[in-house]
Design an enzyme around this catalytic site. Structure first.
Site, PDB file in Angstrom:
ATOM      1  N   LYS A  38     -18.016  -1.842   5.565  1.00  0.00           N
ATOM      2  CA  LYS A  38     -18.064  -2.903   4.544  1.00  0.00           C
ATOM      3  C   LYS A  38     -19.801  -2.972   4.231  1.00  0.00           C
ATOM      4  CE  LYS A  38     -16.666  -7.399   2.932  1.00  0.00           C
ATOM      5  NZ  LYS A  38     -15.943  -8.668   3.306  1.00  0.00           N
ATOM      6  N   PHE A  52     -11.637  -7.876  13.678  1.00  0.00           N
ATOM      7  CA  PHE A  52     -10.366  -8.402  12.584  1.00  0.00           C
ATOM      8  C   PHE A  52     -10.435  -7.444  11.739  1.00  0.00           C
ATOM      9  CE2 PHE A  52      -8.853 -10.572   8.719  1.00  0.00           C
ATOM     10  CZ  PHE A  52      -7.641 -10.974   9.227  1.00  0.00           C
ATOM     11  N   GLU A  54       0.741  -1.299  -0.073  1.00  0.00           N
ATOM     12  CA  GLU A  54      -0.018  -0.134  -0.100  1.00  0.00           C
ATOM     13  C   GLU A  54       0.890   1.354   0.049  1.00  0.00           C
ATOM     14  OE1 GLU A  54      -0.504  -2.773   1.935  1.00  0.00           O
ATOM     15  OE2 GLU A  54      -2.512  -3.284   1.676  1.00  0.00           O
TER      16      GLU A  54
END
Ligand SMILES: Cc1ncc(C[n+]2csc(CCOP(=O)(O)OP(=O)(O)O)c2C)c(N)n1
Length: 579
Positions: free
Chosen positions: A181, A131, A69
């Protein structure tokens, strides 16, 4: 500039027709609306819906898959700086997002427009140490122009419109949009309206004409006026006005590393580089001018050295877009707040034609001294040891002074910036403010993809190269035509130089036992050559420049060569050392 409050839209530009779709699909539609045709990133769980949406738009948005990244964001920076658009970078949550942070800080300090989109865990899990959850807003807050977390799809259009607007306007900078998400999966009625103004944000301060007149008055009566120019000239696209201004007034002008290339190298009023490893005259004579005119530069400590002895004799005029920069390091007698193009356009009207031959001669005299003591030997060494300067000199010749120079950080950066000749503006890309090793290779890839019609040369040291060298794979995958020049001195050269000069030559952890870089480049299927002898240098550089595609050239240079002049840390600019 810190994070700004979520502002309200006040303008009413064109709205797209409403259509039902997922948040992820909407994000990609917005990229298209904002004219994004290339994005850099790395996928992962929390950003998968966006990547899935990108799959359907591969013909219109080219996604460059980096190998880390940090590589992706430096590519986005190089892309933005080479072609002027906002750089777009995508990453997943947690480690994906934290790997972006160095690049975000780099873009913030060097005013590079970026929109970084990071995936985030489901909104129901926020705060639960889920997570790959991390507080991206908290981490990026001090190094972004604005950041925002989206938890519902319906927030996407307005947040992204603001993101692009804030990134590119005023003093540009990086924006982070963190999106959960579930917001990416959620369906909503999408319509898009570009942002053209925000109530609580003034990208360009309104020019105060009385300040322009005050500045002109000082300039017209000055005997030894001196211009320092920075990236603000480039960001405002004010190169033409800048040149008109200095030519009309005949004022010697020196550049910061971020302003480099705004004025062609061979312009008679271009007196050279400011800063710790800048030219002799520009540093020394800062303390002799009577009027100091700073244009789009921020008096970085690398430029000013010890502030208590900096230009005390001079009256300071500061042309600057960001109010936070006024009086921050050097107080301005006449602050001229505004966009450099607008300020210079007005200033030109009020200044009188003039020339300062005698004063300019002082710079030429200093130049001669520096040439005799430093430059001649660097560009035309009398020993067998190859110097970085002679490599750059030959590159100038082979490119006709016309290429984009991208540099990493260290001695090679200083030498390349000092000795590269520029005939075109927006041709220098470097990590100026943060000094990020590892920047050069990926930024070079981004620049080559952003400006495919230019020759892009990424000059790197053996230390910095090894921080992001995995991006050679990105070169192979994208066929980016970047030319990588490795100046190998088998040391962390700049740190070694300091150890030699200020730590009694105690070379603590600066010697590098390197891998075989030739094998490495070959492993990534990139044409490569290594030069150890002067007799092979010219031909190798010619091949390097003329090859139609990426090329890796390694030149073994003097292990213990130093970069001079040098303003020692903590010293004043007039204490600049030539040896
Ligand atoms: C990420 C990062 N870590 C450490 C440094 C400190 N630093 C500045 S220059 C330099 C040495 C660079 O060595 P190399 O890449 O070989 O280039 P050279 O100076 O030899 O040209 C180091 C370690 C830095 N600027 N950035």
């Amino acid at each position: 500039m810190g994070t700004v409050e979520v502002p309200e839209l006040t303008s009413q530009p064109k709205t797209t027709a409403t259509k039902r779709m997922t948040g992820a699909e909407a994000m990609v539609r917005i990229l298209l609306e904002e004219n994004v045709d290339m994005a850099f990133g790395y996928p992962g769980g929390a950003i998968m819906p966006v990547y899935d949406a990108l799959y359907d738009h591969q013909d219109t948005i080219h996604h460059v898959l980096a190998r880390h990244e940090q590589g992706a964001i430096h590519m986005a920076q190089g892309y933005a700086r080479a072609n002027g658009k906002v750089g777009v970078c995508l990453a997943t949550s947690g480690p994906g997002a934290t790997n972006l942070i160095t690049g975000i800080a780099d873009a913030q300090i060097d005013s590079t427009p970026l929109v970084c989109i990071t995936g985030q865990v489901n909104s129901s899990l926020l705060g639960s140490d889920a997570f790959q959850e991390c507080d991206v807003l908290g981490i990026s807050m001090p190094v972004t122009k604005w950041n925002y977390q989206i938890t519902r799809a319906e927030e996407i259009p307005q947040a992204l419109a603001k993101a692009f607007y804030l990134a590119r306007t005023g003093r540009p900078g990086p924006v982070v949009i963190d999106i959960t998400k579930d917001a990416q999966f959620e369906e909503f009625d999408f319509a898009y309206q570009k942002c053209t103004s925000l109530r609580s944000y003034t990208p360009k301060p309104k020019l105060d004409l009385s300040k322009v007149e005050e500045a002109a008055e000082l300039i017209n009566n000055a005997e030894r006026p001196y211009v320092l120019f920075g990236q603000g000239v480039l960001l405002a696209n004010a190169e033409k006005e800048f040149k008109q201004f200095i030519e009309k007034t005949g004022i010697p002008s020196a550049w910061t590393i971020m302003g480099l290339s705004a004025l062609e190298t061979d312009h008679p009023l271009n007196v050279g580089m400011l800063g710790m490893h800048g030219n002799y005259g520009p540093n020394l004579l800062t303390n002799e001018c009577d009027i100091l005119i700073a244009i789009g530069m921020r008096f970085d400590d690398r430029v000013t050295g010890n502030l208590s002895t900096y230009a005390r004799q001079a009256k300071v005029i500061h042309l600057e877009i960001d109010p936070a920069e006024i009086d921050k390091n050097v107080s301005a007698d006449v602050p001229v707040l505004g966009d450099a193009k607008e300020s210079l356009t007005e200033l030109i009207k009020h200044v009188k034609p003039n020339s300062h031959e005698e004063w300019l001669q002082r710079f030429r005299d200093c130049d001669k001294e520096e040439w005799d003591k430093v430059i001649e030997e660097e560009l035309h060494p009398t020993t067998d040891v190859l110097s970085m300067g002679e490599v750059i000199r030959i590159i100038n010749k082979k490119t006709n002074d016309d290429h984009i120079l991208v540099t990493d950080v260290g001695q090679h950066q200083m030498v390349a910036c000092r000795y590269t000749n520029f005939s075109r503006s927006k041709s220098n890309i470097t990590s100026g403010g943060l000094g990020t090793m590892g920047f050069g290779l990926p930024a070079g890839i981004g620049a080559a993809l952003g400006a495919p019609d230019r020759t892009v040369i990424a000059v790197v040291g053996d230390g910095g190269f090894q921080m992001t060298m995995q991006e050679l794979a990105t070169i192979y995958q994208t066929k980016a035509k970047v030319k990588v020049l490795l100046l190998n001195n088998e040391f962390l050269g700049m740190v070694r130089q300091w150890q030699q000069l200020f730590f009694e030559k105690r070379y603590s952890s600066t010697e590098l036992i390197n891998p075989d870089f030739q094998q490495l480049a070959k492993g990534f299927y990139i044409p490569t050559k290594k030069v150890t002898e002067r007799e092979n240098l010219d031909k190798a550089i010619e091949e390097f420049i003329n090859y139609d595609g990426a090329y890796f050239l390694e030149v073994m240079v003097g292990k213990e060569n130093n970069v001079f002049p040098m303003v020692p840390s903590g010293s004043g600019v007039a204490e600049i050392r030539l040896e």
